[in-house]
Design an enzyme around this catalytic site. Structure first.
Site, PDB file in Angstrom:
ATOM      1  CE  LYS A 296      -2.270  -0.811   3.854  1.00 53.70           C
ATOM      2  NZ  LYS A 296      -1.633  -2.086   4.287  1.00 53.70           N
TER       3      LYS A 296
ATOM      4  NE  ARG B  18       7.400  -2.801   5.919  1.00 58.01           N
ATOM      5  CZ  ARG B  18       6.093  -2.543   5.991  1.00 58.01           C
ATOM      6  NH1 ARG B  18       5.452  -2.090   4.928  1.00 58.01           N
ATOM      7  NH2 ARG B  18       5.424  -2.764   7.094  1.00 58.01           N
TER       8      ARG B  18
ATOM      9  NE  ARG C 262       6.253  -0.318   9.947  1.00 52.61           N
ATOM     10  CZ  ARG C 262       5.072  -0.260   9.356  1.00 52.61           C
ATOM     11  NH1 ARG C 262       4.963   0.223   8.132  1.00 52.61           N
ATOM     12  NH2 ARG C 262       3.986  -0.689   9.964  1.00 52.61           N
TER      13      ARG C 262
HETATM   14  P1  AMP Z   1       0.758   0.741   9.054  1.00 52.40           P
HETATM   15  O1  AMP Z   1       1.944   1.590   8.817  1.00 52.40           O
HETATM   16  O2  AMP Z   1      -0.425   1.134   8.215  1.00 52.40           O
HETATM   17  O3  AMP Z   1       1.063  -0.740   8.991  1.00 52.40           O
HETATM   18  O4  AMP Z   1       0.306   1.036  10.574  1.00 52.40           O
HETATM   19  C1  AMP Z   1       1.168   0.790  11.668  1.00 52.40           C
HETATM   20  C2  AMP Z   1       0.381   0.773  12.953  1.00 52.40           C
HETATM   21  O5  AMP Z   1      -0.273   2.033  13.169  1.00 52.40           O
HETATM   22  C3  AMP Z   1      -0.750  -0.254  13.029  1.00 52.40           C
HETATM   23  O6  AMP Z   1      -0.303  -1.541  13.388  1.00 52.40           O
HETATM   24  C4  AMP Z   1      -1.648   0.370  14.098  1.00 52.40           C
HETATM   25  O7  AMP Z   1      -1.097   0.193  15.391  1.00 52.40           O
HETATM   26  C5  AMP Z   1      -1.553   1.846  13.761  1.00 52.40           C
HETATM   27  N1  AMP Z   1      -2.581   2.250  12.767  1.00 52.40           N
HETATM   28  C6  AMP Z   1      -2.357   2.703  11.493  1.00 52.40           C
HETATM   29  N2  AMP Z   1      -3.511   2.988  10.881  1.00 52.40           N
HETATM   30  C7  AMP Z   1      -4.505   2.706  11.764  1.00 52.40           C
HETATM   31  C8  AMP Z   1      -5.918   2.775  11.718  1.00 52.40           C
HETATM   32  N3  AMP Z   1      -6.582   3.176  10.608  1.00 52.40           N
HETATM   33  N4  AMP Z   1      -6.612   2.403  12.827  1.00 52.40           N
HETATM   34  C9  AMP Z   1      -5.978   2.009  13.938  1.00 52.40           C
HETATM   35  N5  AMP Z   1      -4.642   1.901  14.053  1.00 52.40           N
HETATM   36  C10 AMP Z   1      -3.902   2.245  12.979  1.00 52.40           C
END
Ligand code: AMP
Length: 229
Positions: free
Chosen positions: A13, A127, A160
């Site tokens: 994404k 990653r 990460r």
């Molecule tokens: P991502 O970078 O999209 O994988 O997001 C990393 C982390 O941020 C996730 O594992 C959640 O802890 C938090 N997070 C990101 N987007 C959301 C969302 N829409 N709702 C809740 N938590 C989120």
């Protein structure tokens, strides 16, 4: 062009959203990036959300919806935006509909990137992201020219915290439980297009362009990759 990019962690994404946002000249809104930045800067939001990110759990909807509401109200979103990592629950999707209605907008498309679990685990484990500009690499599939260094800004590449194995498993389980139902939600709303996210990155980009169709300025082209409704 008002688009949501949906898909499990590791589906691509972020990589795809950056490309599409640049080409279409619209903001890329990634809640995960916003949270990570807040954690790095130790703001009050960062202190509040850190434990959720560390555990691979979702930040509570009211916090997440709050930051997205504020972001979407900014003038640069008037001509469109691409949402990456939001919504992630059906209540978030319903809240998004409300936020957009309040701004006199609605979504044009939801693109769901489909990638099997095996490929996801492999992608997440390998990653590496730039600590400076956030660009993603992969130790095998998309290595940087110089090991450990970002091609774009020369920053140091790091893993990460939530890409470590235990957290990855939790994030994938959270996706299945809380986010996968959104695919049906958007299908019912007639907005969903599924794209095979296991193709090479350029082919995925072409398929997304095709899926969002006339949201692109004339001449930016759409590859001949099929996307399914
Ligand atoms: P991502 O970078 O999209 O994988 O997001 C990393 C982390 O941020 C996730 O594992 C959640 O802890 C938090 N997070 C990101 N987007 C959301 C969302 N829409 N709702 C809740 N938590 C989120």
């Amino acid at each position: 062009m008002r688009v949501v990019l949906l898909g499990p962690p590791g589906a691509g994404k972020g990589t795809q959203a950056v490309r599409i946002a640049q080409e279409a000249d619209i903001p890329h809104i990634a809640t995960g990036d916003m949270f990570r930045q807040a954690v790095r800067e130790e703001t009050s939001l960062g202190l509040e959300v850190k434990r959720y990110l560390d555990a691979g759990r979702l930040v509570p909807d009211e916090v997440t919806v709050g930051i997205v509401r504020e972001r979407l109200a900014r003038p640069d979103c008037r001509e469109g935006f691409i949402l990456d990592g939001f919504p992630r629950t059906v209540p978030q999707a319903e809240a998004l509909d409300g936020v957009l209605a309040g701004l006199g907008m609605k979504l044009d498309r939801v693109v769901s990137l489909v990638v099997g679990t095996e490929a996801l685990v492999r992608r997440l484990a390998g990653r590496r992201v730039c600590g400076g500009c956030g660009t993603s690499f992969h130790v095998e599939l998309n290595p940087p020219q110089e090991e450990g260094r970002c091609d774009r800004c020369g920053g140091v590449l790091v893993q990460r915290d939530d890409d470590r194995e235990e957290t990855v498993r939790e994030r994938l389980a959270v996706y299945e439980r809380q986010t996968a139902p959104l695919v049906d939600y958007y299908r019912r709303h007639g907005l969903l297009v599924e794209v095979d996210g296991e193709q090479p990155p350029d082919a995925v980009t072409r398929a997304i362009r095709q899926a969002v169709g006339n949201g692109f300025p004339a001449g930016s082209g759409s590859g001949g990759i099929e996307s399914r409704q």
